[in-house]
Design an enzyme around this catalytic site. Structure first.
Site, PDB file in Angstrom:
ATOM      1  N   GLY A 138       0.843  -1.191   0.000  1.00  0.00           N
ATOM      2  CA  GLY A 138       0.000   0.000   0.000  1.00  0.00           C
ATOM      3  C   GLY A 138       0.877   1.240   0.000  1.00  0.00           C
ATOM      4  N   GLY A 179       1.197   4.713   3.784  1.00  0.00           N
ATOM      5  CA  GLY A 179       2.233   3.791   3.344  1.00  0.00           C
ATOM      6  C   GLY A 179       3.472   4.513   2.863  1.00  0.00           C
ATOM      7  N   THR A 228      -4.084  -1.361   8.285  1.00  0.00           N
ATOM      8  CA  THR A 228      -5.394  -1.154   7.675  1.00  0.00           C
ATOM      9  C   THR A 228      -6.507  -1.222   8.721  1.00  0.00           C
ATOM     10  OG1 THR A 228      -4.565  -2.229   5.678  1.00  0.00           O
ATOM     11  CG2 THR A 228      -6.952  -1.953   5.862  1.00  0.00           C
ATOM     12  N   ARG A 256      -1.111   9.464  21.884  1.00  0.00           N
ATOM     13  CA  ARG A 256      -1.941  10.674  21.899  1.00  0.00           C
ATOM     14  C   ARG A 256      -2.323  11.043  23.336  1.00  0.00           C
ATOM     15  NH1 ARG A 256      -5.486   8.618  16.666  1.00  0.00           N
ATOM     16  NH2 ARG A 256      -4.340   9.811  15.073  1.00  0.00           N
ATOM     17  N   HIS A 266      -9.092  -0.238  18.881  1.00  0.00           N
ATOM     18  CA  HIS A 266      -8.658   1.037  18.313  1.00  0.00           C
ATOM     19  C   HIS A 266      -9.922   1.685  17.750  1.00  0.00           C
ATOM     20  CE1 HIS A 266      -6.586   4.148  16.189  1.00  0.00           C
ATOM     21  NE2 HIS A 266      -6.842   3.645  14.998  1.00  0.00           N
TER      22      HIS A 266
END
Length: 335
Positions: free
Chosen positions: A8, A14, A122, A154, A178
């Protein structure tokens, strides 16, 4: 010296991930994989990288290919291929469409590069990690996903800013999906080695605001600039470095868990894992009661999605796989 393949590589994540990993001294080759029809673009990326590496003084070989067979010999295969999440779109809405892309790719990786490690990026990453694990036929420790690694970073940044300390002084984790059911581990959060709940300022910490900010961070970036690139790219690079350097760091990634977290498992989901050259190994941990409840709910949410996706994939004779790879007598990529 190691070979890293980015599947990708023509996408934003990517492409930057390939560039971000190029600073790793353990790498001798970065291979860029893209679908047929993107040859000129792949060639352009490789040429641009080569110029950059020459200016920087980096001695890494850059190759490109549209033939999945060429990933043979890879130490790590980073998979970013798939349809990106659009504004307002839930990660789980992407599950089936991207699973039809990931399943044949994983099957090929398991055939031509069975000793490699698969790093799944992905989305929805927890579901895609399970798909990659099943269709590759590789060991659970060889297949893991970016998971809540970036989410944890984060939260770490928000806490550091609030307490006005260097980000390296903060250690925190988010486990679970996630996505919306992610679980922050306040019980395992420390600042300068001090448990955060032992700091008087913690009583005024806007906990819910922080978690909401983490949950919506990706969506806000997508809304404002079209895609998340630099955060995921650097997070990918840090995981690649941890594997190739055999560092044995404990990072929070999407990994197949059996019973390491209060006996709750049977899925690929974000958990603390010891990562080295052999892959990702979930760490047995104990959580506070409220965290156990939230983690269980997150696991069940992912399990339900996985069951639906797997059932659809198995109902098809063959997921939308690329054409059968033919032998390449020259053994060369299309660089």
């Amino acid at each position: 010296m190691s070979k890293v393949t980015i599947i990708g590589a023509t996408g934003n994540v990517g492409m930057f991930a390939a560039y971000a990993v190029s600073v790793d001294p353990h790498i001798h080759e970065i291979q860029l994989y893209g679908r047929e029809g993107r040859e000129a673009f792949l060639k352009g990326i490789a040429q641009d990288f080569a110029d950059s590496f020459a200016a920087r003084g980096t001695n890494i070989r850059v190759t490109w290919t549209t033939n999945l067979k060429d990933i043979a010999g890879s130490d790590i295969v980073v998979v970013t291929a798939g349809t990106p999440r659009g504004p307002g779109q839930d990660r789980l809405d992407l599950a089936y469409g991207n699973a039809r892309i990931i399943a044949p790719i994983a099957r090929t990786i398991g055939t031509v590069a069975p000793s490699s490690k698969i790093l799944m990026v992905t989305n929805p990453v927890d579901v895609m990690t399970c798909v990659a694990l099943k269709y590759s036929g590789m060991k659970p420790t060889q297949v893991f996903g970016l998971g809540t690694h970036l989410d944890s970073m984060r939260l770490k940044s928000l806490i550091a800013s609030y307490f006005k300390v260097h980000v390296s002084e903060v250690h925190t984790r988010i486990i679970g999906e996630h996505g919306d059911s992610m679980v922050p581990l306040w019980s395992a959060t420390t600042i300068g080695g001090i448990k955060i709940s032992n700091l008087p300022a913690f009583a005024h910490l806007p906990v819910q605001d922080f978690i909401q900010s983490v949950k919506t961070s990706g969506e806000q970036i997508i809304k404002n600039k079209g895609s998340t690139v630099y955060g995921p790219g650097e997070a990918i690079a840090s995981l690649v470095k941890t594997v190739l350097g055999d560092e044995n760091r404990i990072l929070t990634v999407s990994s197949y868990v059996k019973s390491e977290v209060h006996g709750i498992g049977g899925v690929c989901i974000g958990v603390p894992a010891r990562i080295n050259k052999n892959g990702a190994f979930p760490v047995t941990i104990r959580l506070d009661e409220s965290e156990v409840i939230a983690y269980r709910e997150s696991v069940e949410k992912i399990r339900a999605s996985i069951e639906q996706v797997m059932a659809k994939l198995e109902s098809e004779n063959e997921p939308s796989a690329p054409k059968k790879v033919k032998k390449n007598p020259s053994g060369k990529s299309g660089q």
